[in-house]
Design a protein around this motif. Sequence first.
Motif, PDB file in Angstrom:
ATOM      1  N   GLY A 193      55.221  11.212 -54.607  1.00  0.00           N
ATOM      2  CA  GLY A 193      54.512  12.585 -54.354  1.00  0.00           C
ATOM      3  C   GLY A 193      53.709  12.878 -55.562  1.00  0.00           C
ATOM      4  N   GLY A 194      53.392  14.320 -55.536  1.00  0.00           N
ATOM      5  CA  GLY A 194      52.626  14.995 -56.638  1.00  0.00           C
ATOM      6  C   GLY A 194      51.223  14.408 -56.883  1.00  0.00           C
ATOM      7  N   VAL A 195      51.058  14.213 -58.299  1.00  0.00           N
ATOM      8  CA  VAL A 195      49.835  13.366 -58.617  1.00  0.00           C
ATOM      9  C   VAL A 195      49.906  11.769 -58.231  1.00  0.00           C
ATOM     10  N   TRP A 196      51.255  11.286 -58.130  1.00  0.00           N
ATOM     11  CA  TRP A 196      51.211  10.143 -57.897  1.00  0.00           C
ATOM     12  C   TRP A 196      50.539   9.908 -56.361  1.00  0.00           C
ATOM     13  N   GLY A 197      50.635  10.881 -55.445  1.00  0.00           N
ATOM     14  CA  GLY A 197      50.147  10.810 -54.128  1.00  0.00           C
ATOM     15  C   GLY A 197      48.742  10.328 -54.180  1.00  0.00           C
ATOM     16  N   ASN A 198      47.867  10.867 -55.187  1.00  0.00           N
ATOM     17  CA  ASN A 198      46.461  10.666 -55.387  1.00  0.00           C
ATOM     18  C   ASN A 198      46.404   9.170 -55.699  1.00  0.00           C
ATOM     19  N   ALA A 224      37.071 -12.549 -57.513  1.00  0.00           N
ATOM     20  CA  ALA A 224      35.954 -12.336 -56.821  1.00  0.00           C
ATOM     21  C   ALA A 224      34.819 -13.222 -57.128  1.00  0.00           C
ATOM     22  N   TYR A 225      34.657 -13.760 -58.326  1.00  0.00           N
ATOM     23  CA  TYR A 225      33.687 -14.885 -58.620  1.00  0.00           C
ATOM     24  C   TYR A 225      33.839 -16.310 -57.877  1.00  0.00           C
ATOM     25  N   LYS A 226      35.031 -16.566 -57.538  1.00  0.00           N
ATOM     26  CA  LYS A 226      35.389 -17.524 -56.921  1.00  0.00           C
ATOM     27  C   LYS A 226      35.456 -17.378 -55.377  1.00  0.00           C
ATOM     28  N   ALA A 227      35.279 -16.227 -54.799  1.00  0.00           N
ATOM     29  CA  ALA A 227      35.482 -15.928 -53.364  1.00  0.00           C
ATOM     30  C   ALA A 227      36.619 -16.069 -52.739  1.00  0.00           C
ATOM     31  N   ASP A 228      37.694 -16.038 -53.569  1.00  0.00           N
ATOM     32  CA  ASP A 228      38.970 -16.502 -53.203  1.00  0.00           C
ATOM     33  C   ASP A 228      39.762 -15.282 -52.273  1.00  0.00           C
ATOM     34  N   THR A 229      39.685 -15.716 -51.154  1.00  0.00           N
ATOM     35  CA  THR A 229      40.065 -14.718 -50.028  1.00  0.00           C
ATOM     36  C   THR A 229      41.436 -14.824 -49.983  1.00  0.00           C
ATOM     37  N   GLN A 230      42.182 -15.721 -50.305  1.00  0.00           N
ATOM     38  CA  GLN A 230      43.525 -15.751 -50.225  1.00  0.00           C
ATOM     39  C   GLN A 230      44.220 -14.838 -51.088  1.00  0.00           C
ATOM     40  N   ILE A 231      43.653 -14.808 -52.478  1.00  0.00           N
ATOM     41  CA  ILE A 231      44.125 -13.785 -53.570  1.00  0.00           C
ATOM     42  C   ILE A 231      43.939 -12.386 -52.824  1.00  0.00           C
ATOM     43  N   MET A 232      42.534 -12.292 -52.348  1.00  0.00           N
ATOM     44  CA  MET A 232      42.305 -10.985 -51.895  1.00  0.00           C
ATOM     45  C   MET A 232      43.033 -10.512 -50.890  1.00  0.00           C
ATOM     46  N   TRP A 233      43.450 -11.283 -50.045  1.00  0.00           N
ATOM     47  CA  TRP A 233      44.556 -10.710 -48.800  1.00  0.00           C
ATOM     48  C   TRP A 233      45.900 -10.327 -49.434  1.00  0.00           C
ATOM     49  N   TRP A 234      46.411 -11.388 -50.513  1.00  0.00           N
ATOM     50  CA  TRP A 234      47.718 -10.849 -51.160  1.00  0.00           C
ATOM     51  C   TRP A 234      47.469  -9.628 -51.884  1.00  0.00           C
ATOM     52  N   SER A 235      46.353  -9.125 -52.596  1.00  0.00           N
ATOM     53  CA  SER A 235      46.122  -8.112 -53.178  1.00  0.00           C
ATOM     54  C   SER A 235      46.619  -7.028 -52.215  1.00  0.00           C
ATOM     55  N   ILE A 236      46.062  -7.247 -51.104  1.00  0.00           N
ATOM     56  CA  ILE A 236      46.210  -6.133 -49.980  1.00  0.00           C
ATOM     57  C   ILE A 236      47.528  -5.865 -49.993  1.00  0.00           C
ATOM     58  N   VAL A 237      48.448  -6.925 -49.745  1.00  0.00           N
ATOM     59  CA  VAL A 237      49.855  -6.773 -49.546  1.00  0.00           C
ATOM     60  C   VAL A 237      50.668  -5.805 -50.684  1.00  0.00           C
ATOM     61  N   GLY A 238      50.136  -6.280 -51.702  1.00  0.00           N
ATOM     62  CA  GLY A 238      50.777  -5.688 -53.142  1.00  0.00           C
ATOM     63  C   GLY A 238      50.189  -4.151 -53.084  1.00  0.00           C
ATOM     64  N   ARG A 239      49.097  -3.808 -52.758  1.00  0.00           N
ATOM     65  CA  ARG A 239      48.435  -2.360 -52.742  1.00  0.00           C
ATOM     66  C   ARG A 239      49.288  -1.574 -51.532  1.00  0.00           C
ATOM     67  N   GLY A 240      49.474  -2.328 -50.475  1.00  0.00           N
ATOM     68  CA  GLY A 240      50.305  -1.723 -49.503  1.00  0.00           C
ATOM     69  C   GLY A 240      51.862  -1.212 -50.076  1.00  0.00           C
ATOM     70  N   LEU A 241      52.408  -2.096 -50.892  1.00  0.00           N
ATOM     71  CA  LEU A 241      53.807  -1.819 -51.621  1.00  0.00           C
ATOM     72  C   LEU A 241      53.427  -0.612 -52.540  1.00  0.00           C
ATOM     73  N   ALA A 242      52.270  -0.511 -53.427  1.00  0.00           N
ATOM     74  CA  ALA A 242      52.128   0.518 -54.125  1.00  0.00           C
ATOM     75  C   ALA A 242      51.977   1.991 -53.512  1.00  0.00           C
ATOM     76  N   VAL A 243      51.213   1.695 -52.235  1.00  0.00           N
ATOM     77  CA  VAL A 243      51.009   3.028 -51.499  1.00  0.00           C
ATOM     78  C   VAL A 243      52.351   3.568 -51.093  1.00  0.00           C
TER      79      VAL A 243
END
Length: 130
Positions: A95-100, A69-88
């Motif tokens: 299910g259950g609490v993990w759904g939240n 965020a400090y360096k405005a590194d958009t490449q890392i930000m885009w890769w985090s979206i991929v990782g979060r997609g896998l987490a979703v």
Amino acid sequence: MPFPLTPSSIIFGLQGGLGMLNGFANLLIPALVVKNSKVLNIASIPALHTIALGAITYGEISALYVNAAYKADTQIMWWSIVGRGLAVVTFGLHGGVWGNIALFEGAMSVLTAGNLLWEWRTESTYVKGV
């Protein structure tokens, strides 16, 4: 280098800061880990150790988020979206609490992607160096 005050940097930095606070809290307050284990319906010691290790790892990832965020590194930000997609997908399948948690990860992905796309779209309207 001055802090690039873009919406994606602010949102990404907040995600990292909150993650670091969560990691530190889990490491410094054992009662919080016990409470989380009850909420997640976990009774085994290895699972509690896994949560503690996850807090350490999450703290390291959060530090990466703050730095990106400090360096405005958009490449890392885009890769985090991929990782979060896998987490979703992973948390959503449990299910259950993990759904939240899946919902939170999805919301952060959409928020980050939306801001990155907005900045990319409006970047051509700005005059560099002015």
